[in-house]
Design an enzyme around this catalytic site. Structure first.
Site, mmCIF file in Angstrom:
data_model
loop_
_atom_site.group_PDB
_atom_site.id
_atom_site.type_symbol
_atom_site.label_atom_id
_atom_site.label_comp_id
_atom_site.label_asym_id
_atom_site.label_seq_id
_atom_site.Cartn_x
_atom_site.Cartn_y
_atom_site.Cartn_z
ATOM 1 N N TRP A 172 33.253 -2.147 47.031
ATOM 2 C CA TRP A 172 32.832 -0.851 47.453
ATOM 3 C C TRP A 172 33.716 0.230 46.421
ATOM 4 O O TRP A 172 34.732 -0.134 46.176
ATOM 5 C CB TRP A 172 33.661 -0.623 48.957
ATOM 6 N N ASN A 224 34.232 4.553 46.145
ATOM 7 C CA ASN A 224 33.979 6.001 46.186
ATOM 8 C C ASN A 224 34.450 6.964 45.082
ATOM 9 O O ASN A 224 34.184 6.535 44.101
ATOM 10 C CB ASN A 224 34.242 6.690 47.781
ATOM 11 N N ASP A 225 35.236 7.937 45.420
ATOM 12 C CA ASP A 225 35.450 9.067 44.518
ATOM 13 C C ASP A 225 35.840 8.449 42.963
ATOM 14 O O ASP A 225 36.632 7.513 43.059
ATOM 15 C CB ASP A 225 36.591 9.864 44.851
ATOM 16 N N TRP A 265 34.569 0.975 53.269
ATOM 17 C CA TRP A 265 35.792 1.436 52.904
ATOM 18 C C TRP A 265 36.908 0.518 53.331
ATOM 19 O O TRP A 265 36.952 0.051 54.428
ATOM 20 C CB TRP A 265 35.715 2.903 53.331
ATOM 21 N N PHE A 322 45.235 6.791 47.109
ATOM 22 C CA PHE A 322 43.963 7.634 47.304
ATOM 23 C C PHE A 322 43.593 8.334 45.919
ATOM 24 O O PHE A 322 44.144 8.288 44.747
ATOM 25 C CB PHE A 322 44.372 8.443 48.367
ATOM 26 N N ARG A 379 46.474 15.820 49.931
ATOM 27 C CA ARG A 379 45.906 14.727 48.921
ATOM 28 C C ARG A 379 45.137 15.472 47.912
ATOM 29 O O ARG A 379 44.630 16.624 47.799
ATOM 30 C CB ARG A 379 45.250 13.836 49.504
ATOM 31 N N GLU A 388 38.834 18.492 50.347
ATOM 32 C CA GLU A 388 39.136 17.334 49.699
ATOM 33 C C GLU A 388 39.006 17.650 48.074
ATOM 34 O O GLU A 388 38.148 18.446 47.680
ATOM 35 C CB GLU A 388 38.329 16.379 50.154
HETATM 36 C C1 FRU Z 1 37.124 12.013 49.399
HETATM 37 C C2 FRU Z 1 38.441 11.286 50.032
HETATM 38 C C3 FRU Z 1 39.708 11.672 49.474
HETATM 39 C C4 FRU Z 1 40.511 10.697 49.645
HETATM 40 C C5 FRU Z 1 39.829 9.512 49.130
HETATM 41 C C6 FRU Z 1 40.076 8.262 50.176
HETATM 42 O O1 FRU Z 1 35.983 11.172 49.434
HETATM 43 O O2 FRU Z 1 38.218 11.192 51.500
HETATM 44 O O3 FRU Z 1 40.038 12.813 50.171
HETATM 45 O O4 FRU Z 1 41.609 10.571 48.659
HETATM 46 O O5 FRU Z 1 38.276 9.909 49.767
HETATM 47 O O6 FRU Z 1 39.266 7.225 49.695
#
Ligand code: FRU
Length: 510
Positions: free
Chosen positions: A43, A45-46, A70, A102, A176, A228
């Site tokens: 997985w 993400n960002d 996640w 994060f 964050r 975010e």
């Molecule tokens: C955005 C988010 C951030 C956080 C991260 C956690 O997609 O929710 O705000 O730091 O992903 O994985």
């Protein structure tokens, strides 16, 4: 001789089996992007900590190495010389006693303000959020704080700072995604931080001690979800410095779920003053989230996002990996009427992928025009560019024998672009997935220009020199290798170019 040949065949077979087991990237994967970054397995993400240093682009990312949904967040790491060919590196940051790692950013601390540098080695410093899951129930307003890690070997290995967290939580539940940049006029670092329903700016002389400067946004922009992954970037317009504040929001996007909004204004090292408090969208598709810019790229401002949406990210039907990044895009500003808008266009480095294609002029389209034969074998990897003065309805249709189709086009009655994935194949993993997404046409030019970049299971649309962008992913039952242009009312396309694109990422996986 016969025996040796047989032995060689058996050996080759065994090696292949072993490779397929240890490296899932080599097994057939129908939705694997070929020129976008995606993880070999598991997985993501960002995008995090994107920084250019000594000829290398570093991409860190939210990564869960033990699953395809996640989970406890790490910072994965990939590097590239050109933002096109990426190579995965060992995991950069692991969760620790302060929590998961994060999102956040990274900077090259060339003046060694942090003191982390040794023997003249410039420290790369990562500024990230520690998210402590143990506090989620009892002390939700203490869960997140900001911390540092540094690298003295150009990003290969990282040491967490012993004084973490450097910015403890003042009592805010969502606190964050620090994005840090050097502010030369006042010789200080500024941090743009997402703080629930607004952005808070902090400053620091050394990345370790932070003072609150101001906040922005409780009364501006979209509030359909939590704020975010912000970013504050200077751009030039007619020689004048203009600041763009990017704020990702989830949910609340223009076509549902997660999306990135922005504000244009002035910044003086303390306060951001927008020219308008109204939301503008970086991308109207549903699959460009948490997009922020690379640090240290000189005069260029390059944005990259996660090509997914929290609405369905955990459910998309890929096999042993989940998530990919958008293409890197160069940002600029354009004036339409009295307003300034962000423009985004695919970076020029992508041109290395271009293969010889076709160019057509004055194409008159009545109903449907089959480009499939002209483009020989459309492999589902291509760049299509067209211009028209007609402003009539038209669509570019990608299809297959199974009857799946993805429709991308322009609708005159609403003066908008659209990507329609209602019939694009697998859509039932999430009720909101199979929809038609729209984006207003902002340009006042008579001439429409459209660029599409298609990579197996994603399309990125850039219209009118990047004034409107849309990014959508899709999951056809088999590859969409048929290509049509359609117009019910009829249209003349002035110019059309189709270029097949070479696979690039796959080369790194094999
Ligand atoms: C955005 C988010 C951030 C956080 C991260 C956690 O997609 O929710 O705000 O730091 O992903 O994985």
């Amino acid at each position: 001789m016969k025996h040796i040949a047989l032995l060689a065949i058996v050996l080759l077979f065994l090696i292949n089996c072993l490779q397929a087991q240890t490296n899932p990237g080599t097994s057939p994967e129908p939705y694997r992007p070929q020129f976008h970054f995606s993880p070999k397995a598991h997985w993501i993400n960002d995008p995090n900590g994107m920084v250019f240093y000594k000829g290398t682009y570093h991409l860190f990312y939210q990564y869960y190495p033990d699953g395809t949904v996640w989970g406890p967040m790490h910072w994965g790491h990939a590097t590239s010389k050109d933002m096109v060919h990426w190579q995965e590196q060992p995991i950069a940051l692991y969760p620790d006693s302060l929590g998961y790692i994060f999102s956040g950013s990274a900077v090259a601390d060339v003046h060694n303000t942090s003191g982390f540098g040794k023997d003249g080695q410039v420290p790369l410093v990562a500024i990230f959020t520690h998210h402590n899951p143990k506090l989620e129930k009892q002390k939700p307003d203490q869960v997140e704080s900001q911390s540092l890690a540094y690298s003295l070997d150009e990003g290969k290995t990282w040491t967490k700072y012993a004084g973490n967290p450097v910015l403890p939580n003042p009592g805010i539940t969502d606190f964050r995604d620090p994005k840090v940049r050097w502010y030369e006029p006042q010789k200080k670092w500024i941090m743009t931080l997402a703080t629930k329903d607004r952005v808070t700016f902090y400053s620091s002389p050394n990345l370790k001690n932070w003072s609150r400067e101001s906040d922005f946004g409780s009364d501006a922009g979209g509030h359909g979800g939590v704020w975010e992954c912000p970013d504050l970037v200077p751009l030039k317009h007619n020689g004048k410095e203009v600041w763009v504040l990017i704020v990702n929001i989830n949910p609340g996007g223009p076509n549902g779920g997660s999306a990135g909004q922005y504000f244009v204004g002035d910044y003086d090292g303390k306060t951001f003053r927008p020219y308008s408090k109204q939301t503008k969208w970086i991308d109207y598709g549903t699959d460009n989230y948490a997009a922020v810019t690379f640090a240290n790229t000189g005069n260029r401002t390059i944005l990259m996002g996660w090509m997914n949406n929290w609405q369905y990210a955990n459910k998309v039907p890929t096999a042993n990996w989940r998530g990919a990044m958008t293409l890197p895009r160069e940002l600029g500003l354009a004036q339409v009427g009295k307003e300034l808008w962000l423009t985004s266009t695919p970076v020029k480095e992508l041109d290395v992928l271009n293969k010889p294609g076709i160019s057509l002029k004055n194409l008159s389209i009545k109903e449907s025009y089959d480009l499939t034969a002209k483009t020989k074998s459309n492999t589902g990897l291509f760049r299509l560019e067209l211009t028209t003065q007609n402003t009539a309805d038209f669509s570019v249709v990608l299809a297959n024998k199974q009857g799946n189709e993805l429709r991308i086009g322009y609708d005159k009655s609403t003066n908008s672009y659209f990507i329609d994935r209602t019939k694009s194949g697998k859509t039932d993993f999430e009720s909101g997935f199979g929809k038609r997404h729209t984006a207003p046409r902002l340009s006042l030019d008579k001439k429409i220009s459209l660029t599409l970049l298609v990579d197996v299971a994603s399309v990125e649309l850039f219209a009118d020199n990047g004034l409107t962008a849309m990014t959508d992913i899709f999951f056809p039952d088999t590859d969409l290798t048929k290509l049509y242009l359609q117009s019910a009312t009829g249209i003349v396309i002035d110019t059309l170019t189709y270029k097949p694109l070479a696979a690039s990422v796959k080369a790194d996986l094999e």
